[in-house]
Design a protein around this motif. Structure first.
Motif, short mmCIF file in Angstrom:
data_model
loop_
_atom_site.label_atom_id
_atom_site.label_comp_id
_atom_site.label_asym_id
_atom_site.label_seq_id
_atom_site.Cartn_x
_atom_site.Cartn_y
_atom_site.Cartn_z
N GLY A 224 0.81 -1.21 0.00
CA GLY A 224 0.00 0.00 0.00
C GLY A 224 0.84 1.26 0.00
N SER A 225 1.95 1.22 0.77
CA SER A 225 2.78 2.43 0.87
C SER A 225 4.26 2.13 1.06
CB SER A 225 2.28 3.30 2.02
OG SER A 225 2.43 2.63 3.27
N GLY A 226 4.73 0.98 0.60
CA GLY A 226 6.15 0.69 0.64
C GLY A 226 6.68 0.23 1.98
N VAL A 227 5.82 -0.30 2.85
CA VAL A 227 6.25 -0.77 4.16
C VAL A 227 6.21 -2.29 4.23
CG1 VAL A 227 5.85 -0.70 6.65
CG2 VAL A 227 5.56 1.38 5.28
N THR A 228 5.02 -2.89 4.14
CA THR A 228 4.94 -4.35 4.23
C THR A 228 5.60 -5.04 3.03
OG1 THR A 228 2.68 -4.28 3.33
CG2 THR A 228 2.90 -4.44 5.71
N ALA A 229 5.78 -4.32 1.94
CA ALA A 229 6.53 -4.90 0.82
C ALA A 229 7.94 -5.31 1.26
CB ALA A 229 6.61 -3.90 -0.33
N CYS A 230 8.51 -4.55 2.20
CA CYS A 230 9.85 -4.86 2.69
C CYS A 230 9.88 -6.17 3.45
CB CYS A 230 10.36 -3.73 3.57
SG CYS A 230 10.56 -2.15 2.71
N HIS A 231 8.74 -6.55 4.03
CA HIS A 231 8.64 -7.83 4.72
C HIS A 231 8.86 -8.98 3.74
CE1 HIS A 231 6.60 -11.21 6.80
NE2 HIS A 231 6.91 -10.57 7.91
N LEU A 232 8.28 -8.88 2.55
CA LEU A 232 8.49 -9.90 1.52
C LEU A 232 9.91 -9.86 0.99
CD1 LEU A 232 6.81 -12.11 -0.01
CD2 LEU A 232 6.71 -10.48 -1.89
N LEU A 233 10.46 -8.67 0.81
CA LEU A 233 11.84 -8.54 0.34
C LEU A 233 12.81 -9.17 1.34
CD1 LEU A 233 11.64 -4.91 -1.05
CD2 LEU A 233 12.02 -6.98 -2.40
N LEU A 234 12.51 -9.03 2.62
CA LEU A 234 13.33 -9.67 3.65
C LEU A 234 13.24 -11.18 3.55
CD1 LEU A 234 14.99 -9.68 6.29
CD2 LEU A 234 12.88 -9.34 7.54
N GLY A 235 12.02 -11.69 3.36
CA GLY A 235 11.85 -13.13 3.20
C GLY A 235 12.59 -13.65 1.98
N MET A 236 12.54 -12.89 0.90
CA MET A 236 13.26 -13.30 -0.31
C MET A 236 14.76 -13.35 -0.07
SD MET A 236 11.22 -11.41 -3.41
CE MET A 236 9.80 -12.21 -4.16
N GLU A 237 15.27 -12.34 0.61
CA GLU A 237 16.71 -12.33 0.91
C GLU A 237 17.08 -13.54 1.76
OE1 GLU A 237 20.60 -10.30 1.07
OE2 GLU A 237 18.81 -9.86 -0.10
N TYR A 238 16.26 -13.85 2.74
CA TYR A 238 16.51 -15.00 3.61
C TYR A 238 16.50 -16.30 2.81
CZ TYR A 238 15.88 -18.17 7.61
OH TYR A 238 16.01 -19.18 8.54
N ALA A 239 15.64 -16.36 1.80
CA ALA A 239 15.54 -17.56 0.97
C ALA A 239 16.60 -17.61 -0.13
CB ALA A 239 14.14 -17.63 0.34
N GLY B 281 6.29 4.07 -3.77
CA GLY B 281 4.99 4.74 -3.84
C GLY B 281 3.82 3.79 -3.72
N SER B 282 3.98 2.58 -4.27
CA SER B 282 3.03 1.49 -4.16
C SER B 282 1.60 1.91 -4.54
CB SER B 282 3.09 0.91 -2.74
OG SER B 282 4.27 0.17 -2.54
N TRP B 283 0.62 1.18 -4.02
CA TRP B 283 -0.77 1.42 -4.41
C TRP B 283 -1.25 2.82 -4.04
CZ3 TRP B 283 -3.93 -0.06 -7.84
CH2 TRP B 283 -5.30 0.22 -7.75
N SER B 284 -0.73 3.37 -2.94
CA SER B 284 -1.17 4.70 -2.52
C SER B 284 -0.80 5.77 -3.54
CB SER B 284 -0.59 5.06 -1.15
OG SER B 284 0.81 4.98 -1.14
N GLU B 285 0.26 5.57 -4.30
CA GLU B 285 0.62 6.48 -5.37
C GLU B 285 -0.14 6.14 -6.64
OE1 GLU B 285 4.68 8.34 -6.88
OE2 GLU B 285 4.56 6.21 -7.45
#
Length: 279
Positions: A236-251, A261-265
């Motif tokens: 929505g605003s570039g915050v929870t997307a980082c949670h997935l990016l962290l998971g990807m890095e871990y994997a 900007g995400s969906w809010s932009e």
């Protein structure tokens, strides 16, 4: 260095690291004072990890802070380029913890980790929480490069969403992606061509990340044979997307980009809107 650190790791409480507690919401500071890990400094999502948007149509609801401001914030927290930074929040990393991890990695700070499971993991482990306002000694401003790395703008997202060789991932819950509800932004729906992978699918019932193998399988089902550098993640605003990016890095999936900007932009720019499950 693994992007995740387990709550049992001695570095969390041995004062050898900079420990940062990230909270979001109007009562963020009150929740911090109600209980945080000993020697953890407070960080507010809106105050410290984003700038105030002049117009969410250009940058979204949580645009990145100016690099100079972020440098000053890191100095206030006592962070130097040599610091081992350990981050957590009270939402399993989804509401600020992963965002700060991503911001530090984006400016080249490799020595940063997120506590797997966040504050809940500490409580479940029986750790004693503190109620003070902890501060580290300030240091010289952090040397910041010219830009945040691994971001894309709205024009790049337009191209990627229409390109079969690239993947745009929307990590919001399915009801928001489908346009059935929208509690935060003005218009419901999604970027046409984006695929949906709810960020919490990366978590176990206990609130910790799935195993590396399980995460790699989950993400492979979404990105297929697309190269990681051709993957864009947003929320929505570039915050929870980082949670997935962290998971990807871990994997072991390194290189995906963040659309801040995400969906809010996107939803405020008069651009095409997708609804339902179009992919």
């Amino acid at each position: 260095m693994s992007p995740l650190i387990e709550i049992t790791d001695p570095h969390i409480l041995d004062n050898s690291s900079i420990l940062i507690d990230v909270r979001a919401g109007a009562d963020a500071h009150e929740r911090y004072l109600a209980g945080h890990l000993p020697n953890a400094v407070f960080a507010g999502l809106d105050a410290d990890l984003a700038s105030k948007p002049a117009d969410a149509a250009f940058g979204g609801r949580h645009p990145l802070p100016a690099l100079e401001d972020f440098a000053d914030t890191l100095a206030r927290w006592g962070v130097t380029p040599d610091s081992h930074v350990i981050v957590y929040d009270d939402k399993a990393g989804a509401m600020g913890g992963a965002r700060l991890w991503w911001m530090l990695r984006s400016i080249g700070h490799a020595n940063v980790q997120v506590i797997n499971g966040g504050l809940k993991a500490a409580i479940d482990a029986g750790l004693t929480l503190a109620n003070d306002e902890y501060q580290n000694a300030a240091v010289e401003p952090y040397p910041i490069p010219a830009a945040y790395a691994n971001t894309v703008d709205i024009e790049e997202v337009k191209k990627a969403a229409a390109d079969e060789g690239r993947v745009v991932i929307d990590v919001r819950e399915s009801a928001r992606y489908q346009g059935l509800t929208e509690p935060l932004d003005l218009v419901a729906g999604h970027i046409p061509g984006a695929v949906n992978l709810f960020y919490s699918n990366s978590l176990s019932p206990e609130g910790t990340y799935l195993t590396k193998h399980a995460l790699a399988t989950l993400y492979a089902d979404t990105i297929g044979k697309v190269k990681p550098q051709d993957v864009i993640v947003h929320c929505g605003s570039g915050v929870t997307a980082c949670h997935l990016l962290l998971g990807m890095e871990y994997a072991g999936i390194t290189g995906p980009k963040l659309y801040v900007g995400s969906w809010s932009e996107w939803s405020r720019r008069g651009l095409p809107i997708g609804t339902g499950l179009d992919k």
